[in-house]
Design a protein around this motif. Sequence first.
Motif, PDB file in Angstrom:
ATOM      1  N   ARG A 157     -11.620  30.146 -16.262  1.00 25.31           N
ATOM      2  CA  ARG A 157     -12.843  29.686 -16.924  1.00 25.31           C
ATOM      3  C   ARG A 157     -12.690  28.291 -17.524  1.00 25.31           C
ATOM      4  NH1 ARG A 157     -10.381  33.159 -20.544  1.00 25.31           N
ATOM      5  NH2 ARG A 157     -10.024  32.322 -22.645  1.00 25.31           N
ATOM      6  N   ARG A 158     -11.471  27.811 -17.640  1.00 26.12           N
ATOM      7  CA  ARG A 158     -11.225  26.473 -18.176  1.00 26.12           C
ATOM      8  C   ARG A 158     -10.735  25.508 -17.110  1.00 26.12           C
ATOM      9  NH1 ARG A 158     -10.736  26.167 -23.673  1.00 26.12           N
ATOM     10  NH2 ARG A 158     -11.129  23.952 -23.275  1.00 26.12           N
ATOM     11  N   LEU A 159     -10.864  25.885 -15.836  1.00 28.28           N
ATOM     12  CA  LEU A 159     -10.345  25.051 -14.755  1.00 28.28           C
ATOM     13  C   LEU A 159     -11.410  24.857 -13.693  1.00 28.28           C
ATOM     14  CD1 LEU A 159      -7.919  23.593 -13.407  1.00 28.28           C
ATOM     15  CD2 LEU A 159      -7.358  25.780 -12.324  1.00 28.28           C
ATOM     16  N   VAL A 160     -11.599  23.598 -13.282  1.00 22.68           N
ATOM     17  CA  VAL A 160     -12.483  23.237 -12.176  1.00 22.68           C
ATOM     18  C   VAL A 160     -11.644  22.477 -11.156  1.00 22.68           C
ATOM     19  CG1 VAL A 160     -14.563  21.992 -11.488  1.00 22.68           C
ATOM     20  CG2 VAL A 160     -14.458  23.077 -13.740  1.00 22.68           C
ATOM     21  N   THR A 161     -11.757  22.849  -9.884  1.00 22.56           N
ATOM     22  CA  THR A 161     -10.972  22.203  -8.835  1.00 22.56           C
ATOM     23  C   THR A 161     -11.892  21.585  -7.798  1.00 22.56           C
ATOM     24  OG1 THR A 161     -10.812  24.226  -7.499  1.00 22.56           O
ATOM     25  CG2 THR A 161      -9.098  23.850  -9.152  1.00 22.56           C
ATOM     26  N   VAL A 162     -11.423  20.511  -7.193  1.00 20.15           N
ATOM     27  CA  VAL A 162     -12.136  19.858  -6.101  1.00 20.15           C
ATOM     28  C   VAL A 162     -11.096  19.322  -5.124  1.00 20.15           C
ATOM     29  CG1 VAL A 162     -12.268  17.668  -7.357  1.00 20.15           C
ATOM     30  CG2 VAL A 162     -13.849  18.101  -5.471  1.00 20.15           C
ATOM     31  N   SER A 163     -11.353  19.472  -3.826  1.00 24.01           N
ATOM     32  CA  SER A 163     -10.446  19.012  -2.793  1.00 24.01           C
ATOM     33  C   SER A 163     -11.153  17.968  -1.942  1.00 24.01           C
ATOM     34  CB  SER A 163      -9.990  20.189  -1.913  1.00 24.01           C
ATOM     35  OG  SER A 163      -9.091  19.754  -0.915  1.00 24.01           O
ATOM     36  N   LEU A 164     -10.499  16.825  -1.741  1.00 27.67           N
ATOM     37  CA  LEU A 164     -11.085  15.701  -1.010  1.00 27.67           C
ATOM     38  C   LEU A 164     -10.127  15.247   0.072  1.00 27.67           C
ATOM     39  CD1 LEU A 164     -12.356  13.772  -4.138  1.00 27.67           C
ATOM     40  CD2 LEU A 164     -13.763  15.110  -2.589  1.00 27.67           C
ATOM     41  N   ARG A 165     -10.676  14.696   1.139  1.00 26.00           N
ATOM     42  CA  ARG A 165      -9.866  14.295   2.273  1.00 26.00           C
ATOM     43  C   ARG A 165      -9.360  12.865   2.151  1.00 26.00           C
ATOM     44  NH1 ARG A 165     -11.195  11.864   7.078  1.00 26.00           N
ATOM     45  NH2 ARG A 165     -13.396  11.994   6.532  1.00 26.00           N
ATOM     46  N   LYS A 166     -10.201  11.941   1.730  1.00 27.26           N
ATOM     47  CA  LYS A 166      -9.842  10.527   1.723  1.00 27.26           C
ATOM     48  C   LYS A 166      -9.171  10.149   0.411  1.00 27.26           C
ATOM     49  CE  LYS A 166     -13.601   9.152   4.827  1.00 27.26           C
ATOM     50  NZ  LYS A 166     -14.775   8.252   4.997  1.00 27.26           N
ATOM     51  N   PRO A 167      -8.048   9.424   0.456  1.00 34.14           N
ATOM     52  CA  PRO A 167      -7.399   8.983  -0.792  1.00 34.14           C
ATOM     53  C   PRO A 167      -8.310   8.121  -1.659  1.00 34.14           C
ATOM     54  CG  PRO A 167      -5.917   8.721   1.077  1.00 34.14           C
ATOM     55  CD  PRO A 167      -7.250   9.068   1.651  1.00 34.14           C
ATOM     56  N   ALA A 168      -9.154   7.295  -1.028  1.00 32.63           N
ATOM     57  CA  ALA A 168     -10.070   6.466  -1.819  1.00 32.63           C
ATOM     58  C   ALA A 168     -11.056   7.332  -2.592  1.00 32.63           C
ATOM     59  CB  ALA A 168     -10.807   5.492  -0.903  1.00 32.63           C
ATOM     60  N   ALA A 169     -11.503   8.436  -1.985  1.00 32.48           N
ATOM     61  CA  ALA A 169     -12.421   9.346  -2.679  1.00 32.48           C
ATOM     62  C   ALA A 169     -11.725  10.043  -3.845  1.00 32.48           C
ATOM     63  CB  ALA A 169     -12.977  10.378  -1.701  1.00 32.48           C
ATOM     64  N   VAL A 170     -10.432  10.321  -3.686  1.00 35.38           N
ATOM     65  CA  VAL A 170      -9.674  10.941  -4.779  1.00 35.38           C
ATOM     66  C   VAL A 170      -9.617  10.004  -5.981  1.00 35.38           C
ATOM     67  CG1 VAL A 170      -7.398  11.774  -5.472  1.00 35.38           C
ATOM     68  CG2 VAL A 170      -8.328  12.401  -3.244  1.00 35.38           C
ATOM     69  N   LEU A 171      -9.276   8.740  -5.752  1.00 35.92           N
ATOM     70  CA  LEU A 171      -9.204   7.783  -6.853  1.00 35.92           C
ATOM     71  C   LEU A 171     -10.555   7.583  -7.505  1.00 35.92           C
ATOM     72  CD1 LEU A 171      -6.778   5.074  -5.412  1.00 35.92           C
ATOM     73  CD2 LEU A 171      -6.278   6.858  -7.088  1.00 35.92           C
ATOM     74  N   TRP A 172     -11.621   7.500  -6.709  1.00 33.35           N
ATOM     75  CA  TRP A 172     -12.966   7.326  -7.278  1.00 33.35           C
ATOM     76  C   TRP A 172     -13.352   8.528  -8.134  1.00 33.35           C
ATOM     77  CZ3 TRP A 172     -17.546  10.025  -7.003  1.00 33.35           C
ATOM     78  CH2 TRP A 172     -18.693   9.356  -7.465  1.00 33.35           C
ATOM     79  N   THR A 173     -13.031   9.740  -7.661  1.00 33.36           N
ATOM     80  CA  THR A 173     -13.363  10.947  -8.422  1.00 33.36           C
ATOM     81  C   THR A 173     -12.594  10.996  -9.730  1.00 33.36           C
ATOM     82  OG1 THR A 173     -13.795  12.131  -6.352  1.00 33.36           O
ATOM     83  CG2 THR A 173     -13.447  13.463  -8.321  1.00 33.36           C
ATOM     84  N   ILE A 174     -11.313  10.630  -9.692  1.00 37.72           N
ATOM     85  CA  ILE A 174     -10.526  10.617 -10.932  1.00 37.72           C
ATOM     86  C   ILE A 174     -11.135   9.649 -11.931  1.00 37.72           C
ATOM     87  CG2 ILE A 174      -8.262  10.131 -11.916  1.00 37.72           C
ATOM     88  CD1 ILE A 174      -7.049  10.813  -9.195  1.00 37.72           C
ATOM     89  N   GLU A 175     -11.474   8.468 -11.479  1.00 43.44           N
ATOM     90  CA  GLU A 175     -12.014   7.444 -12.383  1.00 43.44           C
ATOM     91  C   GLU A 175     -13.339   7.887 -12.992  1.00 43.44           C
ATOM     92  OE1 GLU A 175     -13.363   2.717 -12.212  1.00 43.44           O
ATOM     93  OE2 GLU A 175     -12.225   3.615 -10.564  1.00 43.44           O
ATOM     94  N   GLU A 176     -14.240   8.413 -12.177  1.00 50.00           N
ATOM     95  CA  GLU A 176     -15.538   8.835 -12.707  1.00 50.00           C
ATOM     96  C   GLU A 176     -15.396  10.049 -13.632  1.00 50.00           C
ATOM     97  OE1 GLU A 176     -18.421   7.225 -12.332  1.00 50.00           O
ATOM     98  OE2 GLU A 176     -17.215   5.700 -11.325  1.00 50.00           O
ATOM     99  N   ALA A 177     -14.479  10.954 -13.306  1.00 52.33           N
ATOM    100  CA  ALA A 177     -14.270  12.119 -14.164  1.00 52.33           C
ATOM    101  C   ALA A 177     -13.714  11.715 -15.521  1.00 52.33           C
ATOM    102  CB  ALA A 177     -13.327  13.107 -13.479  1.00 52.33           C
ATOM    103  N   LEU A 178     -12.810  10.740 -15.543  1.00 49.77           N
ATOM    104  CA  LEU A 178     -12.258  10.289 -16.812  1.00 49.77           C
ATOM    105  C   LEU A 178     -13.326   9.657 -17.694  1.00 49.77           C
ATOM    106  CD1 LEU A 178      -8.895   8.702 -15.586  1.00 49.77           C
ATOM    107  CD2 LEU A 178      -9.160  10.817 -16.887  1.00 49.77           C
ATOM    108  N   LYS A 179     -14.251   8.937 -17.096  1.00 49.47           N
ATOM    109  CA  LYS A 179     -15.283   8.253 -17.873  1.00 49.47           C
ATOM    110  C   LYS A 179     -16.397   9.180 -18.315  1.00 49.47           C
ATOM    111  CE  LYS A 179     -16.082   5.084 -14.761  1.00 49.47           C
ATOM    112  NZ  LYS A 179     -16.618   3.881 -14.077  1.00 49.47           N
ATOM    113  N   SER A 180     -16.465  10.395 -17.763  1.00 52.61           N
ATOM    114  CA  SER A 180     -17.607  11.274 -18.042  1.00 52.61           C
ATOM    115  C   SER A 180     -17.587  11.867 -19.445  1.00 52.61           C
ATOM    116  CB  SER A 180     -17.632  12.413 -17.022  1.00 52.61           C
ATOM    117  OG  SER A 180     -16.541  13.301 -17.220  1.00 52.61           O
TER     118      SER A 180
END
Length: 313
Positions: A157-180
Amino acid sequence: MIPPSAPDNAPETQGVCPLPRRRPASGEAPARTPHAYRPDLITRLKAGIAALEGAGPRFDPALPAGGPSPWRLGLDALDERLPAAGLDPSGVHAVLPGSPLDIAAAMGFCAALAVRRLVSVGEGDARPVLWVRQTLMTREAGRLHGHGLAALGLPHRRLVTVSLRKPAAVLWTIEEALKSKALSAVVADADPARLDLAAVRRLVLAAAAGATPAILCLPKPCPGAVAGAHTRWQVAAAVSQGPAFDPEAPGLPAWTIELQRCRGGRPGDASAEWHHASHRFSVAAALPGGAPGARPPQDERTPAAGGRAVRAG
């Protein structure tokens, strides 16, 4: 097919000649007005959209009163090497395996750091942890195991996971998640080749903007990787001692942890065990005939999920 007739006050469509309205015959019920021209329905739809737009995010992005809480490991041998305030709760922290066989140990340590982060924010902060995974990492190291993470102290209940194929998409997701500001922490599989100084700098700025820490788990040992991170850890699986009532039973997850770099702190290492019940580290118990946390020969140990190692045979 005859198109539905429009009311008298309906605007005419430009470039189209409107058809004349057919008057209902004697005793015939008047034609129903199409939904597209019902003012009451449009009014209700507009009100519903306005309510959805003003509802705000699902997770409250407001930070707890007083700002982020101190974030420590609960083990004096390592906490005394950190800055006075502990780990930076708005920083980037990298975790590397000691060898390619220690990737499970490194991921287990990342999960333990996430649990310690939830302990620091307290029960009043319901924001979850996001774990961003790269598909290639999933194929090499396996999928996250929900029961295993829950056993370490990270419930679903305290964990959300997401799996992405492209390394660029991984970095973009990390950055946007940190700023949210909607997450307690962001754990992510990271490709060392993508983590140059510019990429790490962007993550550092995003973590500071959202007051959210990032825990980057690298898939292999990379000396000098993730330059610019607040801390860099190297984790290897250690032999865990079985319980006193059953020496053959699996013991607590045990790791050899080395703090290689720390802003405002100093490097050091320790052999530690993870207690899932108390959500804290402790010094690994001494093994018979060896030093605490001593690693057996390569052919005598088998790393297990969560960082534990058991005697083969």
